[in-house]
Motif scaffolding. Structure first.
Motif, PDB file in Angstrom:
ATOM      1  N   VAL A  32       6.619   5.003   3.873  1.00  0.00           N
ATOM      2  CA  VAL A  32       7.246   3.691   3.686  1.00  0.00           C
ATOM      3  C   VAL A  32       6.236   2.580   3.953  1.00  0.00           C
ATOM      4  CG1 VAL A  32       8.997   2.120   4.599  1.00  0.00           C
ATOM      5  CG2 VAL A  32       9.575   4.512   4.177  1.00  0.00           C
ATOM      6  N   GLN A  33       5.480   2.707   5.047  1.00  0.00           N
ATOM      7  CA  GLN A  33       4.485   1.683   5.373  1.00  0.00           C
ATOM      8  C   GLN A  33       3.386   1.630   4.320  1.00  0.00           C
ATOM      9  OE1 GLN A  33       3.265   2.771   9.305  1.00  0.00           O
ATOM     10  NE2 GLN A  33       5.095   1.953  10.293  1.00  0.00           N
ATOM     11  N   ALA A  34       2.994   2.813   3.811  1.00  0.00           N
ATOM     12  CA  ALA A  34       1.978   2.818   2.750  1.00  0.00           C
ATOM     13  C   ALA A  34       2.494   2.106   1.510  1.00  0.00           C
ATOM     14  CB  ALA A  34       1.582   4.258   2.417  1.00  0.00           C
ATOM     15  N   ALA A  35       3.779   2.354   1.169  1.00  0.00           N
ATOM     16  CA  ALA A  35       4.357   1.672   0.014  1.00  0.00           C
ATOM     17  C   ALA A  35       4.415   0.158   0.248  1.00  0.00           C
ATOM     18  CB  ALA A  35       5.758   2.221  -0.267  1.00  0.00           C
ATOM     19  N   GLU A  36       4.778  -0.248   1.472  1.00  0.00           N
ATOM     20  CA  GLU A  36       4.822  -1.673   1.777  1.00  0.00           C
ATOM     21  C   GLU A  36       3.425  -2.294   1.738  1.00  0.00           C
ATOM     22  OE1 GLU A  36       6.781  -1.928   5.512  1.00  0.00           O
ATOM     23  OE2 GLU A  36       8.787  -1.766   4.668  1.00  0.00           O
ATOM     24  N   LEU A  37       2.426  -1.536   2.223  1.00  0.00           N
ATOM     25  CA  LEU A  37       1.061  -2.037   2.168  1.00  0.00           C
ATOM     26  C   LEU A  37       0.593  -2.202   0.725  1.00  0.00           C
ATOM     27  CD1 LEU A  37      -0.720  -0.077   5.050  1.00  0.00           C
ATOM     28  CD2 LEU A  37      -0.284  -2.535   4.945  1.00  0.00           C
ATOM     29  N   ARG A  38       0.948  -1.208  -0.113  1.00  0.00           N
ATOM     30  CA  ARG A  38       0.567  -1.331  -1.522  1.00  0.00           C
ATOM     31  C   ARG A  38       1.251  -2.531  -2.163  1.00  0.00           C
ATOM     32  NH1 ARG A  38       0.979   4.400  -1.231  1.00  0.00           N
ATOM     33  NH2 ARG A  38       3.141   4.305  -1.953  1.00  0.00           N
ATOM     34  N   ALA A  39       2.541  -2.718  -1.823  1.00  0.00           N
ATOM     35  CA  ALA A  39       3.242  -3.882  -2.372  1.00  0.00           C
ATOM     36  C   ALA A  39       2.634  -5.185  -1.855  1.00  0.00           C
ATOM     37  CB  ALA A  39       4.735  -3.805  -2.010  1.00  0.00           C
ATOM     38  N   GLN A  79      -0.461  -5.603  -0.863  1.00  0.00           N
ATOM     39  CA  GLN A  79      -1.754  -5.785  -1.524  1.00  0.00           C
ATOM     40  C   GLN A  79      -1.573  -6.312  -2.937  1.00  0.00           C
ATOM     41  OE1 GLN A  79      -3.489  -1.900  -1.139  1.00  0.00           O
ATOM     42  NE2 GLN A  79      -4.335  -2.302   0.885  1.00  0.00           N
ATOM     43  N   ALA A  80      -0.522  -5.797  -3.614  1.00  0.00           N
ATOM     44  CA  ALA A  80      -0.263  -6.296  -4.963  1.00  0.00           C
ATOM     45  C   ALA A  80       0.097  -7.783  -4.938  1.00  0.00           C
ATOM     46  CB  ALA A  80       0.859  -5.483  -5.611  1.00  0.00           C
ATOM     47  N   ARG A  81       0.924  -8.166  -3.927  1.00  0.00           N
ATOM     48  CA  ARG A  81       1.283  -9.583  -3.824  1.00  0.00           C
ATOM     49  C   ARG A  81       0.063 -10.442  -3.510  1.00  0.00           C
ATOM     50  NH1 ARG A  81       5.819  -7.324  -1.137  1.00  0.00           N
ATOM     51  NH2 ARG A  81       4.869  -7.739   0.898  1.00  0.00           N
ATOM     52  N   VAL A  82      -0.802  -9.931  -2.607  1.00  0.00           N
ATOM     53  CA  VAL A  82      -2.019 -10.681  -2.289  1.00  0.00           C
ATOM     54  C   VAL A  82      -2.897 -10.815  -3.526  1.00  0.00           C
ATOM     55  CG1 VAL A  82      -4.171 -10.593  -0.977  1.00  0.00           C
ATOM     56  CG2 VAL A  82      -2.013 -10.090   0.162  1.00  0.00           C
ATOM     57  N   GLY A  83      -2.986  -9.709  -4.300  1.00  0.00           N
ATOM     58  CA  GLY A  83      -3.764  -9.781  -5.528  1.00  0.00           C
ATOM     59  C   GLY A  83      -3.195 -10.784  -6.508  1.00  0.00           C
ATOM     60  N   GLU A  84      -1.867 -10.805  -6.624  1.00  0.00           N
ATOM     61  CA  GLU A  84      -1.243 -11.767  -7.527  1.00  0.00           C
ATOM     62  C   GLU A  84      -1.501 -13.198  -7.074  1.00  0.00           C
ATOM     63  OE1 GLU A  84       2.822 -10.676  -7.586  1.00  0.00           O
ATOM     64  OE2 GLU A  84       2.528  -8.870  -8.806  1.00  0.00           O
ATOM     65  N   ARG A  85      -1.395 -13.408  -5.747  1.00  0.00           N
ATOM     66  CA  ARG A  85      -1.659 -14.757  -5.234  1.00  0.00           C
ATOM     67  C   ARG A  85      -3.120 -15.139  -5.455  1.00  0.00           C
ATOM     68  NH1 ARG A  85       1.915 -13.239  -0.945  1.00  0.00           N
ATOM     69  NH2 ARG A  85       0.135 -12.635   0.351  1.00  0.00           N
ATOM     70  N   ALA A  86      -4.018 -14.154  -5.272  1.00  0.00           N
ATOM     71  CA  ALA A  86      -5.434 -14.454  -5.487  1.00  0.00           C
ATOM     72  C   ALA A  86      -5.693 -14.817  -6.944  1.00  0.00           C
ATOM     73  CB  ALA A  86      -6.288 -13.252  -5.076  1.00  0.00           C
ATOM     74  N   VAL A  87      -5.070 -14.052  -7.852  1.00  0.00           N
ATOM     75  CA  VAL A  87      -5.244 -14.355  -9.277  1.00  0.00           C
ATOM     76  C   VAL A  87      -4.681 -15.731  -9.591  1.00  0.00           C
ATOM     77  CG1 VAL A  87      -4.520 -13.692 -11.597  1.00  0.00           C
ATOM     78  CG2 VAL A  87      -5.291 -11.947  -9.992  1.00  0.00           C
TER      79      VAL A  87
END
Length: 451
Positions: free
Chosen positions: A199-206, A208-216
């Protein structure tokens, strides 16, 4: 992160593959247990005068072992059935005890590893183990007379045979049932930790995806801001010069030629800056904010010069003793002045433009004022003051923990003032403060004269 307490977590049910494995294990153990009935009868294991017939012994054996097929789907029911039928078979004198004992131990372990309601699973295991020990005591009490006083032939030792047999059985059963209990608990804890890790790995991936989207998104905003700052100013000046050329082309060819030269210079400068910015963007880790050449406080005079070429009476004044500032702050100040001048040229219908750079005590201030209409032009229902230019200014100032003021002036016109925190020599602070105070007084008098 999602945190699930031990009491609230529920282990997911067995997968289809695990259910197929349980089916195979349950059927295999049942077949072996039935075969062991005949082996035990053939060698006389646990034989008594009251032993039931073979069909009944087979039924008791199957009743204990077959429920293992559903051990992970219904762990509580399987554990209770295995214990009840095992004790019932022992009461009846069934001779198969080895594999059925193993089935009971497996059921207790499975209840610990897969029981959904932890408190009930613990209590039920304790009750089943206690019931097994009660039956063990009853069985020894009923059969103690069958043990000879001196023990079986060949017995030797320091303890009485009956006591030794009871202690041996107790030690073995405590070890076996205790191992089944704690192993089941350990496996359940391991499954819980594994599930939480997933669960924590899935949340971390999510995340990271949000951080990537914000960075983009942030990079897109930064590029848009740079394009706006680089292009809008030069294109605005080019448009004004082209308009002036059109109006005086027939009357004053020399002035028209001067305007066309300014258009040409502006176009060339805009292309050069665009090429420089795009080159920086292509580089790994490129930062257009730091790599744009010709964008700093020292080049503000060039921006004002283009405003003069467009027909404005424009001045640049510096107050205080200039000190070195970071390139990022220097460029931010330049871009704010550039955007303010662009807005004046495009929207204000002004005749004069006043740019002031002040080196204050711990601050760099840029102040751009004009004598235009001093109101926010609206187009299509959206305020230009709330457009990309003002947003870009606010972002640039916020990055450096500065402040931005903008709005109509009291005596007419519009002002944009930005302050950036800087560090400077304390010995120069007093002189800079006095000069700033004198300049502020002069400015106040000028405002009073306007009114």
């Amino acid at each position: 992160m999602t945190v699930v307490s031990i009491d609230n977590w529920r282990r997911p049910g067995p997968t289809a593959r695990q259910r197929r494995i349980d089916l195979g294990i349950g059927l295999g153990v049942a077949v072996l247990a039935v075969l062991n009935v005949f082996f035990a009868r053939s060698v006389g294991l646990f034989a008594t005068d009251s032993a039931p017939a073979v069909p009944e012994q087979i039924c008791w054996t199957l009743a204990v072992t077959l429920p293992l097929i559903w051990r992970r789907q219904r762990p509580e029911l399987v554990a209770v059935l295995a214990a009840v039928f095992f004790i019932g078979g022992q009461v009846r004198g069934a001779q198969e005890q080895q594999l059925t004992s193993g089935a009971v131990i497996a059921a207790i372990y499975t209840l610990g590893a897969w029981g959904q309601k932890r408190f009930r699973a613990r209590v039920l295991r304790v009750l089943i183990i206690a019931a097994m020990f009660v039956w063990l005591g009853v069985a020894w009490f009923m059969s103690h007379g069958q043990v000879p006083d001196g023990g079986p032939p060949g017995a030797s030792g320091e303890l009485p045979p009956l006591l030794a047999a009871v202690m041996n059985s107790m030690i073995i059963n405590v070890a076996v049932f205790g191992f089944a209990y704690f192993l089941g608990e350990t496996v359940w804890q391991s499954a819980r930790r594994q599930d939480q890790l997933e669960v924590q790995a899935a949340e971390l991936r999510a995340a990271q995806a949000r951080v990537g989207e914000r960075a983009v998104f942030g990079e897109r905003v930064r590029i848009a801001r740079e394009l706006h700052d680089v292009v809008a100013h030069h294109v605005s000046v080019m448009g004004i010069q082209a308009s002036a050329c059109r109006r005086v082309l027939d009357k004053d060819p020399e002035r028209a030629r001067t305007s066309l030269t300014a258009v040409e210079d502006g176009a060339r400068t805009a292309v050069d800056e665009l090429r420089r910015m795009l080159g920086a963007l292509r580089e790994d880790g490129g930062n257009t904010e730091e790599q744009s050449a010709g964008a700093g406080i020292d080049h503000i005079e060039e921006v004002v010069g283009r405003a003069r070429e467009a027909g404005l009476t424009a001045t640049v004044q510096v107050y205080g003793e200039p000190v070195p500032v970071r390139d990022s702050i220097s460029q931010a100040a330049y871009r704010i002045v550039q955007e303010a001048v662009t807005n004046t040229l495009k929207h204000a219908r002004a005749t004069t433009l006043d740019v002031r750079i002040r080196y204050l005590a711990g601050e760099l201030e840029v102040d751009v004022a004009d004598d235009g209409h001093g109101t926010v032009i609206r187009q299509g229902g959206a305020a230009r003051g709330d457009g990309l230019g003002l947003v870009g200014m606010q972002e640039r100032v916020a990055v450096h923990d500065g402040t931005l003021e903008n709005g109509p002036r009291t005596g007419g016109g519009y002002r944009i003032r930005a302050r950036f925190p800087i560090t400077r020599d304390p010995a120069r602070t007093l002189a800079a403060a006095g000069e700033a105070a004198g300049e502020a007084a002069g400015e106040a008098a000028e405002e009073a004269g306007r009114t």
